[in-house]
Design a protein around this motif. Structure first.
Motif, PDB file in Angstrom:
ATOM      1  N   ARG A  67     -71.459  12.973 -29.016  1.00 45.16           N
ATOM      2  CA  ARG A  67     -70.414  13.607 -29.816  1.00 45.16           C
ATOM      3  C   ARG A  67     -69.324  14.191 -28.917  1.00 45.16           C
ATOM      4  N   PHE A  68     -69.738  14.759 -27.781  1.00 45.86           N
ATOM      5  CA  PHE A  68     -68.758  15.366 -26.885  1.00 45.86           C
ATOM      6  C   PHE A  68     -67.862  14.316 -26.235  1.00 45.86           C
ATOM      7  N   SER A  69     -68.322  13.063 -26.140  1.00 47.52           N
ATOM      8  CA  SER A  69     -67.538  12.022 -25.484  1.00 47.52           C
ATOM      9  C   SER A  69     -66.243  11.705 -26.224  1.00 47.52           C
ATOM     10  N   VAL A  70     -66.135  12.122 -27.479  1.00 44.26           N
ATOM     11  CA  VAL A  70     -64.900  11.835 -28.223  1.00 44.26           C
ATOM     12  C   VAL A  70     -63.731  12.664 -27.700  1.00 44.26           C
ATOM     13  N   VAL A  71     -64.023  13.771 -26.999  1.00 43.45           N
ATOM     14  CA  VAL A  71     -62.929  14.611 -26.491  1.00 43.45           C
ATOM     15  C   VAL A  71     -62.095  13.859 -25.460  1.00 43.45           C
ATOM     16  N   THR A  77     -46.973  13.739 -30.534  1.00 42.52           N
ATOM     17  CA  THR A  77     -47.965  12.935 -31.260  1.00 42.52           C
ATOM     18  C   THR A  77     -49.215  12.734 -30.416  1.00 42.52           C
ATOM     19  N   ALA A  78     -49.033  12.426 -29.126  1.00 45.53           N
ATOM     20  CA  ALA A  78     -50.184  12.227 -28.239  1.00 45.53           C
ATOM     21  C   ALA A  78     -50.992  13.502 -28.094  1.00 45.53           C
ATOM     22  N   LEU A  79     -50.313  14.646 -27.983  1.00 44.07           N
ATOM     23  CA  LEU A  79     -51.019  15.922 -27.819  1.00 44.07           C
ATOM     24  C   LEU A  79     -51.706  16.358 -29.111  1.00 44.07           C
ATOM     25  N   ALA A  80     -50.941  16.379 -30.206  1.00 47.15           N
ATOM     26  CA  ALA A  80     -51.512  16.836 -31.475  1.00 47.15           C
ATOM     27  C   ALA A  80     -52.580  15.881 -31.982  1.00 47.15           C
ATOM     28  N   GLY A  81     -52.310  14.581 -31.896  1.00 41.17           N
ATOM     29  CA  GLY A  81     -53.294  13.603 -32.341  1.00 41.17           C
ATOM     30  C   GLY A  81     -54.579  13.678 -31.533  1.00 41.17           C
ATOM     31  N   GLY A  82     -54.450  13.879 -30.210  1.00 37.82           N
ATOM     32  CA  GLY A  82     -55.632  13.993 -29.372  1.00 37.82           C
ATOM     33  C   GLY A  82     -56.470  15.206 -29.724  1.00 37.82           C
ATOM     34  N   ILE A  83     -55.806  16.334 -29.962  1.00 43.73           N
ATOM     35  CA  ILE A  83     -56.540  17.557 -30.308  1.00 43.73           C
ATOM     36  C   ILE A  83     -57.232  17.409 -31.660  1.00 43.73           C
ATOM     37  N   TYR A 137     -63.397   7.363 -38.917  1.00 44.76           N
ATOM     38  CA  TYR A 137     -63.043   8.020 -37.648  1.00 44.76           C
ATOM     39  C   TYR A 137     -62.884   6.989 -36.536  1.00 44.76           C
ATOM     40  N   ALA A 138     -63.782   6.004 -36.486  1.00 44.29           N
ATOM     41  CA  ALA A 138     -63.681   4.967 -35.462  1.00 44.29           C
ATOM     42  C   ALA A 138     -62.379   4.190 -35.598  1.00 44.29           C
ATOM     43  N   ILE A 139     -61.984   3.897 -36.837  1.00 43.99           N
ATOM     44  CA  ILE A 139     -60.717   3.189 -37.059  1.00 43.99           C
ATOM     45  C   ILE A 139     -59.544   4.047 -36.589  1.00 43.99           C
ATOM     46  N   ALA A 140     -59.576   5.339 -36.949  1.00 36.32           N
ATOM     47  CA  ALA A 140     -58.476   6.230 -36.573  1.00 36.32           C
ATOM     48  C   ALA A 140     -58.385   6.369 -35.048  1.00 36.32           C
ATOM     49  N   LEU A 141     -59.538   6.552 -34.384  1.00 38.39           N
ATOM     50  CA  LEU A 141     -59.526   6.727 -32.933  1.00 38.39           C
ATOM     51  C   LEU A 141     -59.073   5.452 -32.227  1.00 38.39           C
ATOM     52  N   SER A 142     -59.564   4.297 -32.678  1.00 39.59           N
ATOM     53  CA  SER A 142     -59.168   3.038 -32.040  1.00 39.59           C
ATOM     54  C   SER A 142     -57.684   2.774 -32.214  1.00 39.59           C
ATOM     55  N   LEU A 153     -61.065  -2.534 -27.403  1.00 40.63           N
ATOM     56  CA  LEU A 153     -61.550  -2.836 -28.755  1.00 40.63           C
ATOM     57  C   LEU A 153     -63.069  -3.016 -28.801  1.00 40.63           C
ATOM     58  N   THR A 154     -63.635  -3.548 -27.719  1.00 41.98           N
ATOM     59  CA  THR A 154     -65.085  -3.777 -27.723  1.00 41.98           C
ATOM     60  C   THR A 154     -65.883  -2.476 -27.702  1.00 41.98           C
ATOM     61  N   ASP A 155     -65.236  -1.365 -27.386  1.00 38.48           N
ATOM     62  CA  ASP A 155     -65.950  -0.091 -27.321  1.00 38.48           C
ATOM     63  C   ASP A 155     -66.294   0.464 -28.706  1.00 38.48           C
ATOM     64  N   PHE A 156     -65.677  -0.079 -29.734  1.00 37.36           N
ATOM     65  CA  PHE A 156     -65.884   0.452 -31.085  1.00 37.36           C
ATOM     66  C   PHE A 156     -66.890  -0.430 -31.817  1.00 37.36           C
ATOM     67  N   ARG A 157     -68.160  -0.179 -31.544  1.00 37.60           N
ATOM     68  CA  ARG A 157     -69.215  -0.993 -32.154  1.00 37.60           C
ATOM     69  C   ARG A 157     -69.334  -0.718 -33.641  1.00 37.60           C
ATOM     70  N   THR A 158     -68.835   0.423 -34.093  1.00 38.66           N
ATOM     71  CA  THR A 158     -68.816   0.684 -35.535  1.00 38.66           C
ATOM     72  C   THR A 158     -67.956  -0.347 -36.245  1.00 38.66           C
ATOM     73  N   LEU A 159     -66.888  -0.766 -35.585  1.00 38.81           N
ATOM     74  CA  LEU A 159     -66.001  -1.760 -36.184  1.00 38.81           C
ATOM     75  C   LEU A 159     -66.460  -3.180 -35.875  1.00 38.81           C
ATOM     76  N   PHE A 160     -67.060  -3.362 -34.694  1.00 39.45           N
ATOM     77  CA  PHE A 160     -67.496  -4.698 -34.281  1.00 39.45           C
ATOM     78  C   PHE A 160     -68.976  -4.631 -33.903  1.00 39.45           C
ATOM     79  N   PRO A 161     -69.852  -4.608 -34.866  1.00 34.65           N
ATOM     80  CA  PRO A 161     -71.281  -4.409 -34.582  1.00 34.65           C
ATOM     81  C   PRO A 161     -71.931  -5.557 -33.824  1.00 34.65           C
ATOM     82  N   ASP A 162     -71.333  -6.735 -33.824  1.00 32.70           N
ATOM     83  CA  ASP A 162     -71.957  -7.887 -33.176  1.00 32.70           C
ATOM     84  C   ASP A 162     -71.546  -8.052 -31.712  1.00 32.70           C
ATOM     85  N   ILE A 163     -70.740  -7.113 -31.177  1.00 29.84           N
ATOM     86  CA  ILE A 163     -70.348  -7.196 -29.771  1.00 29.84           C
ATOM     87  C   ILE A 163     -71.594  -6.962 -28.902  1.00 29.84           C
ATOM     88  N   PRO A 164     -71.934  -7.887 -27.983  1.00 27.09           N
ATOM     89  CA  PRO A 164     -73.159  -7.725 -27.184  1.00 27.09           C
ATOM     90  C   PRO A 164     -73.138  -6.510 -26.260  1.00 27.09           C
TER      91      PRO A 164
END
Length: 399
Positions: free
Chosen positions: A66-70, A98-104, A121-126, A171-182
Motif C-alpha cells: 500500500r505504501f508503494s503507491v506514494v 497538476t503533477a503536484l496535486a494529482g500526486g498527493i 484506482y489502477a486506471i487513474a494511477l496508470s 503499462l505492464t506494472d498494472f496487473r489489475t488492468l492486465f492480469p495475463d501479463i507474465p
C-alpha cells in the motif's frame, strides 16, 4: 508465492539496485550540478518505488504494498522536475500544479486502501503516470532549440525518445488492468533507460562501443534465461518470459555495478595523462622523471644520440622524421623488413624487450624505449602514449 510474484520481486529489486548505482555514478560525475540534483530526486523516487514494491511482494506485506503507491504517484512530478532542468526553464504552471496535486491525491487515496475501487484506482494511477510522462516528452520535443546548445539538444532528444519508449514497460506494472501479463517490466524499462542515459554521456566512439556492449549483454542474458527456463519443470511461454526478464534485469544491474566500480577505481588511481597534467615539471628531463613513477614507464629507458652510436643515428633521422610512436606489432612500419633503418629499430626493440619507441626528436635523435604490459595494451593506452609524446616533444629541454 507464485512464480509471477517471485519474478516481479526480483526484477523490481534489481531495478532499485541499478537505479541507486546510476544515482551514485551521476553524483560522482557532476556532484554540484543543478541538473544532477534534479535527476537524483527523480531517480530516487523511482528507486524507492521499486525497492518498496519488490520488498512488499517478496515478503507478502500488504502494508508495504500500500505504501508503494506514494512514490508511484510522485513519478510525474519527478518527470516535470527533470524536464525543467533539461530545458533550463520552468514548465507551465498548470502542469506543475497538476503533477503536484494529482500526486498527493493519488498517494492519499492509495494509502486509504479502498479495495472496492482497486480497478478504478489502477486506471487513474496508470493514466496519470502515462499522461505525465507523455506531457514531459511533448515539452522536450517542442522546446526552443535555439535556447540550448547543440549538446543539450542532443541530450534532450534522447531523453524524449527514452520517455516514450519506457511507456509500454510502465503499462505492464498494472496487473489489475492486465492480469495475463507474465511479469511486470517497469523496472526493466527503467534499467534500460538509465543504461542508455549513462552511455550517452560519452563521445561518439564511446557511445558506439557502449551500445554494442549493451546489445551483447541483452542478447546473452536473454539466451541465459531461456536456457535456465528449460531446467524447470512444466515450462510454458509465461515461464520463459519470466526467466528471460529476471536474467536481463540481473545482468543489467551487475553491468551497472561493475561499470560504476571500474570508473571509481580508475578515478582513484590517476592514469598517465592525469600524472602529466598534474606534474609541476618545467623541463623535459623533469617531466620524464615524473613519468617514470607511473607503472607503464617504470621500465622505460631514454636513448640520446650519443647512446645510439651502434645504431647509426644519421641513418635513423630520415626514418624517424615521419614517425612519432613505433609499435613492435606494426613492424616494419610500411617499409621492407630488410630496410637498414627498420633492422636497427627492430634490433633496439629486441635488445630492450620493448613494445614501443616514443620519438622525441629526430634531428638530434632522442628516443624513449618502453615495454607496455599486455594487460595494459588497449586503445586508450595507445592514445595516451601518443599524447605524452606530443607533450614531451613540446616541453623545453631547459627552463
Amino acid at each position: 508465492m507464485t512464480p509471477g510474484m517471485t519474478a516481479d520481486s526480483i526484477v523490481n529489486l534489481c531495478g532499485a539496485i541499478g537505479l541507486c548505482v546510476a544515482m551514485m555514478t551521476l553524483s560522482r560525475r557532476d556532484p554540484r550540478s543543478p541538473l544532477t540534483f534534479r535527476l537524483l530526486v527523480a531517480l530516487g523516487v523511482i528507486a524507492s518505488l521499486f525497492l518498496v514494491r519488490g520488498a512488499a511482494w517478496w515478503t507478502g506485506s500488504a502494508r508495504l504494498d500500500r505504501f508503494s503507491v506514494v512514490p508511484a504517484a510522485l513519478i510525474p512530478l519527478g518527470a516535470v522536475i527533470v524536464t525543467e532542468g533539461m530545458l533550463r526553464r520552468h514548465a507551465p504552471r498548470a502542469i506543475k500544479l497538476t503533477a503536484l496535486a494529482g500526486g498527493i491525491l493519488l498517494a492519499l487515496a492509495g494509502l486509504a486502501g479502498l479495495s472496492q475501487f482497486d480497478t478504478a484506482y489502477a486506471i487513474a494511477l496508470s493514466l496519470f503516470q502515462l499522461a505525465g510522462i507523455a506531457v514531459c516528452a511533448g515539452l522536450l520535443a517542442t522546446r526552443d532549440r535555439t535556447a540550448l546548445m547543440a549538446s543539450e539538444n542532443r541530450s534532450v532528444a534522447r531523453l524524449a525518445v527514452g520517455a516514450l519508449l519506457v511507456l509500454p514497460f510502465i503499462l505492464t506494472d498494472f496487473r489489475t488492468l492486465f492480469p495475463d501479463i507474465p511479469v511486470r517490466l517497469g523496472a526493466l524499462g527503467a534499467l534500460l533507460t538509465v543504461t542508455v542515459m549513462l552511455i550517452a554521456g560519452g563521445g561518439a566512439e564511446t557511445r558506439r562501443h557502449g551500445l554494442i556492449l549493451m546489445a551483447l549483454r541483452l542478447i546473452s542474458s536473454a539466451l541465459l534465461g531461456l536456457a535456465a527456463a528449460f531446467m524447470a519443470p512444466d515450462v510454458d511461454a509465461a515461464q520463459l518470459i519470466r526467466f528471460c526478464a529476471v536474467a536481463v534485469a540481473g545482468v543489467l544491474t551487475i553491468a551497472l555495478m561493475t561499470d560504476s566500480l571500474r570508473g571509481l577505481f580508475e578515478s582513484q588511481e590517476p592514469g598517465v595523462l592525469n600524472s602529466v597534467a598534474a606534474s609541476p615539471a618545467r623541463t623535459r628531463d623533469e617531466l620524464i622523471g615524473e613519468l617514470a613513477r607511473h607503472p607503464i614507464f617504470e621500465s622505460a629507458r631514454r636513448y640520446r644520440e650519443g647512446e645510439l652510436a651502434a645504431y647509426d643515428p644519421p641513418l635513423l633521422r630520415e626514418f624517424l622524421s615521419t614517425r612519432r610512436v613505433l609499435r613492435r606489432p606494426d613492424a616494419p612500419w610500411g617499409l621492407s623488413a630488410t630496410d637498414p633503418a627498420v633492422e636497427r629499430m627492430v634490433s633496439l626493440i629486441a635488445a630492450n624487450h620493448a613494445t614501443h619507441i616514443i620519438v622525441l626528436s629526430h634531428d638530434q635523435v632522442d628516443l624513449i624505449v618502453l615495454a607496455v604490459p599486455v594487460t595494459a595494451a588497449d586503445p586508450a593506452t595507445e592514445t595516451a602514449l601518443a599524447l605524452v609524446r606530443r607533450l614531451l616533444a613540446s616541453t623545453p629541454e631547459v627552463a
